[in-house]
Design an enzyme around this catalytic site. Sequence first.
Site, PDB file in Angstrom:
ATOM      1  N   ASP A   9       0.883  -1.171   0.000  1.00 25.76           N
ATOM      2  CA  ASP A   9       0.000   0.000   0.000  1.00 25.76           C
ATOM      3  C   ASP A   9       0.919   1.218   0.000  1.00 25.76           C
ATOM      4  O   ASP A   9       2.132   1.072  -0.231  1.00 25.76           O
ATOM      5  CB  ASP A   9      -0.999  -0.029   1.186  1.00 25.76           C
ATOM      6  CG  ASP A   9      -0.335   0.201   2.535  1.00 25.76           C
ATOM      7  OD1 ASP A   9       0.908   0.295   2.596  1.00 25.76           O
ATOM      8  OD2 ASP A   9      -1.069   0.291   3.544  1.00 25.76           O
ATOM      9  N   CYS A  66       3.095  -3.314   3.850  1.00 22.74           N
ATOM     10  CA  CYS A  66       2.302  -2.129   4.208  1.00 22.74           C
ATOM     11  C   CYS A  66       3.102  -1.350   5.243  1.00 22.74           C
ATOM     12  O   CYS A  66       4.309  -1.583   5.374  1.00 22.74           O
ATOM     13  CB  CYS A  66       0.893  -2.512   4.683  1.00 22.74           C
ATOM     14  SG  CYS A  66       0.828  -3.564   6.142  1.00 22.74           S
ATOM     15  N   GLY A  67       2.474  -0.440   5.969  1.00 20.75           N
ATOM     16  CA  GLY A  67       3.229   0.393   6.905  1.00 20.75           C
ATOM     17  C   GLY A  67       3.877  -0.426   8.013  1.00 20.75           C
ATOM     18  O   GLY A  67       5.079  -0.350   8.253  1.00 20.75           O
ATOM     19  N   THR A  68       3.055  -1.218   8.692  1.00 13.93           N
ATOM     20  CA  THR A  68       3.567  -2.063   9.780  1.00 13.93           C
ATOM     21  C   THR A  68       3.746  -3.523   9.369  1.00 13.93           C
ATOM     22  O   THR A  68       4.412  -4.282  10.075  1.00 13.93           O
ATOM     23  CB  THR A  68       2.570  -2.076  10.958  1.00 13.93           C
ATOM     24  OG1 THR A  68       1.312  -2.550  10.461  1.00 13.93           O
ATOM     25  CG2 THR A  68       2.404  -0.684  11.554  1.00 13.93           C
ATOM     26  N   GLY A  69       3.084  -3.931   8.316  1.00 12.31           N
ATOM     27  CA  GLY A  69       3.033  -5.345   7.929  1.00 12.31           C
ATOM     28  C   GLY A  69       1.845  -6.067   8.542  1.00 12.31           C
ATOM     29  O   GLY A  69       1.514  -7.189   8.147  1.00 12.31           O
ATOM     30  N   ILE A  70       1.186  -5.424   9.490  1.00 14.08           N
ATOM     31  CA  ILE A  70       0.084  -6.103  10.198  1.00 14.08           C
ATOM     32  C   ILE A  70      -1.155  -6.243   9.304  1.00 14.08           C
ATOM     33  O   ILE A  70      -1.756  -7.318   9.216  1.00 14.08           O
ATOM     34  CB  ILE A  70      -0.288  -5.349  11.500  1.00 14.08           C
ATOM     35  CG1 ILE A  70       0.899  -5.357  12.472  1.00 14.08           C
ATOM     36  CG2 ILE A  70      -1.525  -5.964  12.145  1.00 14.08           C
ATOM     37  CD1 ILE A  70       1.315  -6.702  12.994  1.00 14.08           C
ATOM     38  N   MET A  72      -1.419  -6.317   6.057  1.00 10.50           N
ATOM     39  CA  MET A  72      -1.163  -7.321   5.018  1.00 10.50           C
ATOM     40  C   MET A  72      -1.144  -8.734   5.615  1.00 10.50           C
ATOM     41  O   MET A  72      -1.607  -9.695   4.989  1.00 10.50           O
ATOM     42  CB  MET A  72       0.161  -7.035   4.309  1.00 10.50           C
ATOM     43  CG  MET A  72       0.103  -5.867   3.339  1.00 10.50           C
ATOM     44  SD  MET A  72      -0.990  -6.190   1.932  1.00 10.50           S
ATOM     45  CE  MET A  72      -0.365  -4.968   0.764  1.00 10.50           C
ATOM     46  N   HIS A  99      10.882 -23.981   8.869  1.00  9.52           N
ATOM     47  CA  HIS A  99       9.862 -24.652   9.684  1.00  9.52           C
ATOM     48  C   HIS A  99       8.443 -24.489   9.159  1.00  9.52           C
ATOM     49  O   HIS A  99       7.610 -25.369   9.357  1.00  9.52           O
ATOM     50  CB  HIS A  99       9.911 -24.121  11.121  1.00  9.52           C
ATOM     51  CG  HIS A  99      11.128 -24.556  11.883  1.00  9.52           C
ATOM     52  ND1 HIS A  99      11.237 -24.440  13.247  1.00  9.52           N
ATOM     53  CD2 HIS A  99      12.302 -25.111  11.456  1.00  9.52           C
ATOM     54  CE1 HIS A  99      12.427 -24.902  13.643  1.00  9.52           C
ATOM     55  NE2 HIS A  99      13.089 -25.302  12.576  1.00  9.52           N
ATOM     56  N   ARG A 133       9.160 -33.300  10.361  1.00 10.03           N
ATOM     57  CA  ARG A 133       8.178 -32.991  11.410  1.00 10.03           C
ATOM     58  C   ARG A 133       7.454 -31.675  11.135  1.00 10.03           C
ATOM     59  O   ARG A 133       6.317 -31.482  11.582  1.00 10.03           O
ATOM     60  CB  ARG A 133       8.849 -32.954  12.788  1.00 10.03           C
ATOM     61  CG  ARG A 133       9.798 -31.806  13.011  1.00 10.03           C
ATOM     62  CD  ARG A 133      10.533 -31.940  14.353  1.00 10.03           C
ATOM     63  NE  ARG A 133      11.245 -30.745  14.752  1.00 10.03           N
ATOM     64  CZ  ARG A 133      12.432 -30.366  14.264  1.00 10.03           C
ATOM     65  NH1 ARG A 133      13.029 -31.100  13.345  1.00 10.03           N
ATOM     66  NH2 ARG A 133      13.022 -29.270  14.686  1.00 10.03           N
ATOM     67  N   HIS A 134       8.086 -30.802  10.361  1.00  9.59           N
ATOM     68  CA  HIS A 134       7.442 -29.522  10.055  1.00  9.59           C
ATOM     69  C   HIS A 134       6.335 -29.699   9.013  1.00  9.59           C
ATOM     70  O   HIS A 134       5.311 -29.023   9.056  1.00  9.59           O
ATOM     71  CB  HIS A 134       8.483 -28.509   9.578  1.00  9.59           C
ATOM     72  CG  HIS A 134       9.580 -28.319  10.574  1.00  9.59           C
ATOM     73  ND1 HIS A 134       9.351 -27.807  11.826  1.00  9.59           N
ATOM     74  CD2 HIS A 134      10.907 -28.609  10.520  1.00  9.59           C
ATOM     75  CE1 HIS A 134      10.484 -27.770  12.504  1.00  9.59           C
ATOM     76  NE2 HIS A 134      11.445 -28.248  11.733  1.00  9.59           N
TER      77      HIS A 134
HETATM   78  C1  RB5 Z   1      -1.685   2.913   6.316  1.00 10.69           C
HETATM   79  O1  RB5 Z   1      -1.699   4.158   6.913  1.00 10.69           O
HETATM   80  C2  RB5 Z   1      -1.392   1.828   7.354  1.00 10.69           C
HETATM   81  O2  RB5 Z   1      -2.471   1.699   8.206  1.00 10.69           O
HETATM   82  C3  RB5 Z   1      -1.059   0.526   6.664  1.00 10.69           C
HETATM   83  O3  RB5 Z   1       0.031   0.715   5.843  1.00 10.69           O
HETATM   84  C4  RB5 Z   1      -0.721  -0.638   7.543  1.00 10.69           C
HETATM   85  O4  RB5 Z   1       0.286  -0.307   8.444  1.00 10.69           O
HETATM   86  C5  RB5 Z   1      -1.837  -1.345   8.156  1.00 10.69           C
HETATM   87  O5  RB5 Z   1      -1.682  -2.339   8.855  1.00 10.69           O
END
Ligand code: RB5
Length: 150
Positions: A9, A66-70, A72, A99, A133-134
């Site tokens: 993003d 994305c910004g944090t990867g969370i 996505m 693994h 095992r994995h």
């Molecule tokens: C965009 O501002 C930000 O929320 C997005 O890149 C991402 O970090 C969401 O998890």
Amino acid sequence: MNLIGISSDHGGFDLKTDIILLLNELGHEVNDMGPDNSKSVDYPDYGVSVAQAVISKNVFRGIVICGTGIGMSIVVNRFSGIRGALCSDLYTAKLCREHNDSNILIMGGRVIGHGLAKEIVKVWLSTPFEGGRHQKRIDKINYLEKLKKI
Ligand code: RB5
């Protein structure tokens, strides 16, 4: 040479641009699934494209940023058969291949520097799955999913 699908993003756009250059240097073909500029977009739209391409085997593996990867991470791991790994260190990048047979690498463009991100990509692409095992544990994920327990 393996085709890699990649998307981001706006929060991951600059890192995506750099990672595409690296992938080209390493001799990989790249399917850039967007966006093509850093204007604000919604990460689910771009995560879905890469997850679907990996599942349908249109690409060998995927990278999403994305910004944090969370965001996505949440999106791609909703797809059956996707094993997305959010990495911000080299140990995790290695182990998620050995693994977990990770097939999508996720990174946070606002979390890690480009130098580290490039090393993560190199390790993630070059580390084989150990199986054994994995594999049994991955089979269990698929089995539990079939039973609708996860
Ligand atoms: C965009 O501002 C930000 O929320 C997005 O890149 C991402 O970090 C969401 O998890």
